[in-house]
Write an enzyme that holds these catalytic residues in place. Structure first.
Site, short mmCIF file in Angstrom:
data_model
loop_
_atom_site.label_atom_id
_atom_site.label_comp_id
_atom_site.label_asym_id
_atom_site.label_seq_id
_atom_site.Cartn_x
_atom_site.Cartn_y
_atom_site.Cartn_z
N GLY A 1 0.81 -1.21 0.00
CA GLY A 1 0.00 0.00 0.00
C GLY A 1 0.84 1.26 0.00
O GLY A 1 0.54 2.22 0.71
N SER B 1 1.41 3.51 -2.38
CA SER B 1 1.12 4.57 -3.35
C SER B 1 0.71 5.87 -2.69
O SER B 1 0.89 6.96 -3.26
CB SER B 1 0.03 4.13 -4.33
OG SER B 1 -1.18 3.85 -3.64
N GLY C 1 -0.41 7.87 1.47
CA GLY C 1 -0.53 7.80 2.93
C GLY C 1 0.67 7.26 3.65
O GLY C 1 1.83 7.57 3.32
N ASP D 1 -0.99 -6.72 -5.15
CA ASP D 1 -2.37 -6.59 -4.70
C ASP D 1 -2.55 -7.67 -3.64
O ASP D 1 -2.39 -8.85 -3.93
CB ASP D 1 -3.32 -6.80 -5.87
CG ASP D 1 -4.79 -6.66 -5.49
OD1 ASP D 1 -5.13 -6.77 -4.29
OD2 ASP D 1 -5.62 -6.47 -6.40
N SER E 1 -1.89 -1.45 12.32
CA SER E 1 -3.23 -1.62 12.85
C SER E 1 -3.90 -0.24 12.90
O SER E 1 -3.85 0.52 11.93
CB SER E 1 -3.16 -2.28 14.24
OG SER E 1 -4.44 -2.43 14.80
N TYR F 1 -14.55 -2.53 10.18
CA TYR F 1 -13.14 -2.11 10.26
C TYR F 1 -12.56 -2.49 11.61
O TYR F 1 -11.46 -3.05 11.70
CB TYR F 1 -13.04 -0.61 10.01
CG TYR F 1 -11.63 -0.07 10.03
CD1 TYR F 1 -10.70 -0.49 9.08
CD2 TYR F 1 -11.25 0.89 10.96
CE1 TYR F 1 -9.41 0.02 9.08
CE2 TYR F 1 -9.96 1.41 10.96
CZ TYR F 1 -9.05 0.97 10.02
OH TYR F 1 -7.77 1.48 10.03
N SER G 1 -11.85 -6.21 11.72
CA SER G 1 -10.65 -6.62 10.98
C SER G 1 -9.39 -6.23 11.73
O SER G 1 -8.39 -6.99 11.73
CB SER G 1 -10.66 -5.99 9.58
OG SER G 1 -10.47 -4.60 9.62
N LYS G 2 -9.39 -5.08 12.39
CA LYS G 2 -8.19 -4.64 13.10
C LYS G 2 -8.04 -5.34 14.45
O LYS G 2 -6.91 -5.62 14.88
CB LYS G 2 -8.21 -3.12 13.28
CG LYS G 2 -8.04 -2.34 11.98
CD LYS G 2 -6.73 -2.66 11.28
CE LYS G 2 -6.49 -1.77 10.07
NZ LYS G 2 -5.20 -2.06 9.39
#
Length: 274
Positions: A9, A11, A13, A54, A132, A146, A149-150
């Site tokens: 990830g 790309s 942030g 991905d 996380s 969310y 999942s965390k």
């Protein structure tokens, strides 16, 4: 000896900021993303390899790892950063969106980690950083999926840390809150806009929205601030498990971890009464 980190990830942030931070500090970086064209500026850095990964595509995971090892000779650390957040009432979420939330935030982390473990074990060393969230520490309404999942990611990471210590591999968790300069909030808003709000929840959604507005107003951290904590966790040479990465979530983290269950639940329920 120059070390190498693979970041998912990357790309935008936290991932992009971490790639630049590691490269600035002399690391070689495998900056992975679903669309490598989005990383053209990163690719201009001689220490950074931009490639496709991905987390929902096992072939791309294996390919990025092989490419990183071929380019730099090995991988010393992985930052599992790719993720997104569903926002909205649970009852209004489709099963397909629920599956996607876990595919990206949890199963993707597991797949990347599992693909790298033979390499780490052969070298008897390696560091796994799982990004996380404050939402992995305390529950909030409207982000139950969310949160789930965390919370799962935190449990997986803690349990895995005991297993992998026997192999010379360290697992760490970085817990950021909201920051000012990522696209995370925009995607969450888009997801909410496409979700159904079942009848009867309208007053609750309105009241909860005001609470979230207050939480957003407390944000002062940037992606670079979080990148510094990710780098610290990777390089501090300790077996510390958790790192809270932004000050805005510290009050809720302390409430969850340092007060009684009764006091914490009373405090939280008072915040979200419609």
């Amino acid at each position: 000896m120059t070390q190498t980190v693979l970041i998912t990830g990357a790309s935008t942030g936290f991932g992009k900021a971490a790639a630049l931070h590691f490269a600035t500090h002399g690391w070689q970086v495998v900056a992975t993303m679903r669309n490598p064209d989005a990383g053209a500026d990163l690719a201009a850095n001689k220490n950074i390899l931009v490639t496709r990964l991905d987390v929902q595509d096992l072939v791309s995971i294996e390919g990025a790892i092989v490419e990183g090892i071929d380019r730099f000779g090995g991988i010393d650390a992985v930052v599992n950063n790719a993720g997104f957040g569903l926002f909205g009432i649970f009852e209004g979420a489709s099963r397909e969106k629920i599956q996607e939330q876990f595919d990206v935030n949890l199963f993707g982390v597991m797949d990347v980690t599992r693909a790298l473990l033979p390499h780490f074990r052969a070298r008897r060393r390696g560091t796994i950083i799982n990004v996380s969230s404050g939402a992995g520490v305390f529950g909030l309404p409207m982000i139950s999926l969310y949160n789930a999942s965390k919370f799962a990611l935190e449990g997986f990471s803690e349990s895995l840390s005991y297993e992998l210590a026997s192999q010379g591999i360290t697992v760490k968790i970085v817990e950021p809150g909201g920051v000012l300069d990522t696209k995370f909030g925009a995607r969450s808003s888009d997801e909410f806009g496409s979700a159904c709000v079942p009848a009867g929840y309208e007053d609750f959604v309105t009241a909860t929205g005001k609470v979230f507005e207050g939480l957003r107003a407390s944000r002062h951290a940037t992606s670079e601030d979080v990148a510094k904590v990710i780098f610290e966790a990777t390089t501090d040479g300790t077996d510390r498990l958790r790192y809270v990465a932004t000050d805005d979530i510290q009050p809720l983290v302390r409430a969850r971890r340092e007060t009684s269950e009764e006091a914490y639940m009373h405090f939280m329920r008072e915040q979200f009464r419609a």
